[in-house]
Design an enzyme around this catalytic site. Structure first.
Site, PDB file in Angstrom:
ATOM      1  N   GLU A 166      46.121  49.272  41.156  1.00  0.00           N
ATOM      2  CA  GLU A 166      45.142  49.784  39.906  1.00  0.00           C
ATOM      3  C   GLU A 166      45.245  51.336  40.352  1.00  0.00           C
ATOM      4  O   GLU A 166      44.925  51.627  39.076  1.00  0.00           O
ATOM      5  CB  GLU A 166      43.619  49.065  40.382  1.00  0.00           C
ATOM      6  N   GLU A 168      42.771  37.047  35.888  1.00  0.00           N
ATOM      7  CA  GLU A 168      41.949  36.771  37.356  1.00  0.00           C
ATOM      8  C   GLU A 168      40.377  35.779  37.549  1.00  0.00           C
ATOM      9  O   GLU A 168      40.592  34.354  38.569  1.00  0.00           O
ATOM     10  CB  GLU A 168      41.217  37.565  38.055  1.00  0.00           C
ATOM     11  N   ARG A 170      31.509  48.045  40.731  1.00  0.00           N
ATOM     12  CA  ARG A 170      32.661  48.469  40.951  1.00  0.00           C
ATOM     13  C   ARG A 170      32.533  49.782  40.208  1.00  0.00           C
ATOM     14  O   ARG A 170      32.681  51.237  40.813  1.00  0.00           O
ATOM     15  CB  ARG A 170      34.314  48.673  40.881  1.00  0.00           C
TER      16      ARG A 170
HETATM   17  N1  LUZ Z   1      38.597  41.367  41.795  1.00  0.00           N
HETATM   18  C1  LUZ Z   1      36.990  41.231  41.591  1.00  0.00           C
HETATM   19  C2  LUZ Z   1      38.653  42.829  41.462  1.00  0.00           C
HETATM   20  O1  LUZ Z   1      36.951  40.331  42.164  1.00  0.00           O
HETATM   21  N2  LUZ Z   1      36.706  42.092  43.086  1.00  0.00           N
HETATM   22  C3  LUZ Z   1      37.160  43.231  43.189  1.00  0.00           C
HETATM   23  O2  LUZ Z   1      36.469  43.798  43.973  1.00  0.00           O
HETATM   24  C4  LUZ Z   1      37.947  43.684  42.455  1.00  0.00           C
HETATM   25  N3  LUZ Z   1      38.249  45.167  42.457  1.00  0.00           N
HETATM   26  C5  LUZ Z   1      39.742  45.265  41.309  1.00  0.00           C
HETATM   27  C6  LUZ Z   1      39.987  44.348  40.413  1.00  0.00           C
HETATM   28  N4  LUZ Z   1      39.562  43.296  40.755  1.00  0.00           N
HETATM   29 MO1  MOS Z   2      42.139  43.136  38.517  1.00  0.00          MO
HETATM   30  S1  MOS Z   2      41.509  43.934  37.208  1.00  0.00           S
HETATM   31  O1  MOS Z   2      42.733  43.191  40.324  1.00  0.00           O
HETATM   32  O2  MOS Z   2      42.327  41.653  38.746  1.00  0.00           O
END
Ligand code: LUZ
Ligand code: MOS
Length: 750
Positions: free
Chosen positions: A705, A226, A304
């Protein structure tokens, strides 16, 4: 419909980053990373390495034309260390050479002197030293202070959950190619093409419109790509910028394990209060998040954790505080569940502790505290709950009482093998917790031959999002799948994308695709109505034919498209979708951050070999809230994968850093993930159909998830099996429950 990638996957023909044909003149990169976890660089000697055969250039922070900065949320992360190193594995220099072998040979000749500084690896120690990434945050509802005095039972304890290596099959990497006028094309194995584009723009000081990031698919992401694909793309792009040659840098497995962050380990203190009827009246929890050496996504992950600190339970009085603690480890990052699982583990430990003290089964407490429609979450959102429906369906369908009786019978008849059972309800909020990220775009072209090409911001990483997007177009145009292609994800076609994350990718990009297809359909209906002397409202497209007033006409899809083209009708559309009605006020820590929640219940049964400490999972039986699944094969796959990955986190996967901050579990020989033998013998998944999920694409709820959290039950099933053998064992709430820990707790005090 099966995954559209399965044909090329099984033939080995799918194109991943390393399969992209190399342009002649391509250079290869390798990173020199910090051998110590914390210190000051006194001397860096590149002279011998620079003179090695095949070496073209070695880059340090001095060679960066823009900013030496890749922090996404907080600007606290240098791309290449300047004089200070903060973790083992921190990139210091980047070598590019004619071949990969040349680059790695040169790495070995780099000499460095580092004056060591004290190393912190424990988040509680970091908190004591006030090493915090951001100020602490507290979510609260009701009044815990006064309500504890009304409780009949109060229990306190500590819960620890460890990190987790993403172990995507495809490691991190990038391939960067110079275009004309200083533009660069970046092939990256990233969940966030825009994040890569932004990071490279900052590092190179060139505008985003010069940077074309292209992603065909990933061999897995799980959150690890990410934000953490950015560094490798930026290093590669830096080298392309300076040498004007294509540069490829793909980490090998050990580099990837050593240099990238993982799931955040958490240590937590809890206090839970119940009344005689086992209603949870009050809950206090303090989370110490091990963030690693830079912020990365830790503030959002921490948020979160707070959102999910009560899992699928309604608790009227809650006070939850979280600290994001800076340590000398690689910056920890997004990982499937994004802090939610860590928050949920703590409440499950609190419930398990209460149950143990009260000598009852945890499920008695879990069941009567499930959140109901109309109840309020700690953050102010009112639940539309399926928690009770899932639990009850699981109880009936799988006959929980019978399963529990079978376990008791087995345990009474067997001395050296013991079974344990646990029920694990889950609740997960769907949306990025940062409201602004909940948007997506789709670009749909209908070509004059009737074939369709779709681009969105969604990144295919094996989760099947491209198949779902294709299904959206297919259902609107009513044409066969062969007429539709889902394109690579590309920042020149789709701008300002949110990463493919938060389980929300199919919802957001699917809805944008729905809007785009419907806009084109509306225009096509006008053309058809004119030709058939009918009304656009009375036109339908079905199975490649135009219907007017429910009567099939002679006009085919292809003819209709061709007629529209001749009439100069726009056959393309770029549509934008933003989730409506979500908001969150971080000054009050209240709002309505999630489009909806996903619920479910799993029943997990384990068998422990009490001589060896080894174990097997007999079965995981699930009732999962899918809404109305638009693709049961894909959704089942996501559910099964999540369960096994969650079990891995809670049981066998053990990340170990030495006190000096060096990763010891640094290869697949020392870090164990579930394989086909350790996966549960049976996974049963019942699709609970729920309605009114209009913010989900075609009412098909997000599935990426939530199922991971069923794995938390694996930890408690193992504990219960151990306690069946040794009721006096005092087992700390400390996951993962590895075979070593099981063995020690089986024979503790015996
Ligand atoms: N990524 C993010 C995530 O930037 N914000 C989120 O709330 C999130 N939640 C789950 C997985 N990735
Ligand atoms: Mo994610 S933990 O939804 O990149």
């Amino acid at each position: 419909m099966k995954n559209i990638d399965s044909y090329t996957h099984t033939r080995g023909e799918s194109i991943y980053l390393d399969d992209i044909a190399e342009i002649s003149g391509t250079l290869f990169g390798a990173c020199f990373d910090s051998p110590v976890a914390h210190g000051i660089i006194k001397n860096l000697d590149l002279s011998e390495a620079e003179n090695m055969n095949g070496v073209v250039k070695i880059f340090t922070h001095n060679d960066i034309p823009g900013r030496n900065e890749i922090g996404g949320i907080i600007e606290d992360e240098p791309l290449l260390a300047d004089h200070h190193v903060h973790f083992c594995g921190m990139p210091i220099a980047f070598v590019v050479a004619e071949t990969s072998e040349h680059a790695y040979a040169a790495i070995k000749k780099i000499k460095i002197e580092i004056e060591p500084l004290p190393v912190i690896t424990d988040p509680r120690v970091a908190k004591e030293k006030n090493e915090l990434i951001i100020p602490p945050r507290t979510f609260k509802i009701g009044d815990t202070a006064s309500s504890f005095s009304t409780c009949d039972y109060i229990f306190e304890g500590r819960a620890d959950s460890n990190g987790q290596e993403h172990l995507y099959i495809e490691t991190q990497g990038a391939y960067t190619v110079p275009l004309e006028n200083g533009a660069i094309k970046i092939y990256s194995s990233t969940q966030g093409p825009t994040a890569v584009q932004r990071a490279c723009s900052k590092v190179l000081a060139i505008p985003m419109h010069q940077l074309e990031v292209d992603v065909t698919r990933l061999g897995g992401g799980f959150g690890g790509k990410e934000d953490q694909a950015n560094a490798w793309a930026a290093l590669s792009a830096l080298a392309t910028y300076c040498t004007k040659r294509p540069v490829k840098y793909i980490l090998n497995r050990m580099e990837d394990m050593r240099m990238t962050g993982k799931r955040h380990p958490y240590s937590s203190d809890f206090k839970i209060g119940l009344n005689k009827e086992l209603k949870i009246i009050a809950y206090e929890v303090v989370f110490y998040q091990n963030a690693g050496a830079a912020a990365d996504l830790s503030p959002a992950v921490m948020e979160r954790t707070l959102f999910h600190c009560t899992n699928s339970y309604f608790i009227p009085n809650v006070n939850a505080t979280a600290y994001s603690c800076r340590t000398n480890l690689p910056p920890n990052t997004a990982f499937r569940g994004f802090g939610g699982p860590q928050g949920m583990f703590a409440i499950e430990c609190a419930i398990a502790k209460a149950a143990a003290e009260l000598k009852i089964d945890a499920s008695e407490i879990q069941k009567i505290n499930l959140i109901k429609t109309g109840d309020e979450f700690v953050y102010g959102q009112i639940a539309a709950s399926e928690a009770n429906e899932c639990w009850q369906k699981a109880e009936q369908l799988y006959d929980v009482e019978k399963l529990q009786a079978e376990v008791r019978k087995f345990n009474s008849e067997n001395g050296l093998f013991k079974k344990g059972i646990a029920i694990q309800p889950i609740c997960f909020g769907i949306s990025f917790t940062k409201t602004l990220m909940n948007n997506a775009r789709s670009l749909v072209h209908v070509y004059s031959d009737g074939s369709v090409n779709i681009s969105t911001g969604a990144v295919e990483m094996g989760q099947g999002v491209n198949t779902k997007i294709l299904q959206v177009a297919q259902s609107i145009f009513s044409i066969p799948a062969e007429h539709i292609k889902v394109n690579s994800t590309n920042t020149f076609r789709i701008a300002n994308t949110s990463p493919s994350a938060a389980s929300a990718t199919a919802d957001l990009n699917g809805k944008a695709t729905l809007l785009a297809c419907n806009a084109i359909l509306t225009r096509l209906k006008i053309v058809a109505a004119e030709a058939l002397k009918s009304d656009p409202e009375k036109i339908e497209l079905k199975n490649e034919f135009v219907f007017a007033d429910r009567k099939k006409s002679e006009i085919t899809w292809k003819q209709l498209v061709s007629m529209a083209f001749v009439k100069r009708v726009n056959l393309s559309e770029h549509a934008h979708h933003a989730t409506p009605d979500i908001h969150f006020d971080a000054t009050k820590e209240k709002g309505h951050p999630f489009a909806y929640h996903v619920y479910g219940t799993a029943i997990l049964t384990a068998t422990v070999d009490c001589l060896r400490g080894t174990y097997e999972f007999d079965s995981v039986k699930v009732v999962h809230d899918f809404g109305q699944s638009m693709n049961e094969i894909i959704d089942r796959g996501q559910c099964e994968g999540g369960i096994v990955q969650g079990i891995g986190w809670m049981t066998m996967e053990e990340i170990i850093y030495g006190k000096e901050g060096k990763l010891k579990s640094n290869a697949l020989s020392t870090y164990k993930v579930p394989d086909v033998y350790s996966a549960p013998k049976e996974i049963a998944i019942h699709f609970l159909e729920t309605k009114n999920n209009s913010l989900a694409i075609f009412n098909s709820k997000a599935v990426g998830e939530p199922p991971l959290m069923y794995g938390i039950g694996a930890y408690f099933a193992l504990r219960n099996a151990v306690l069946a053998y040794n009721p006096n064992s005092v087992i700390p709430y400390d996951a993962p429950m590895t075979p070593e820990k099981v063995l020690l707790s089986l024979h503790q005090g015996k």
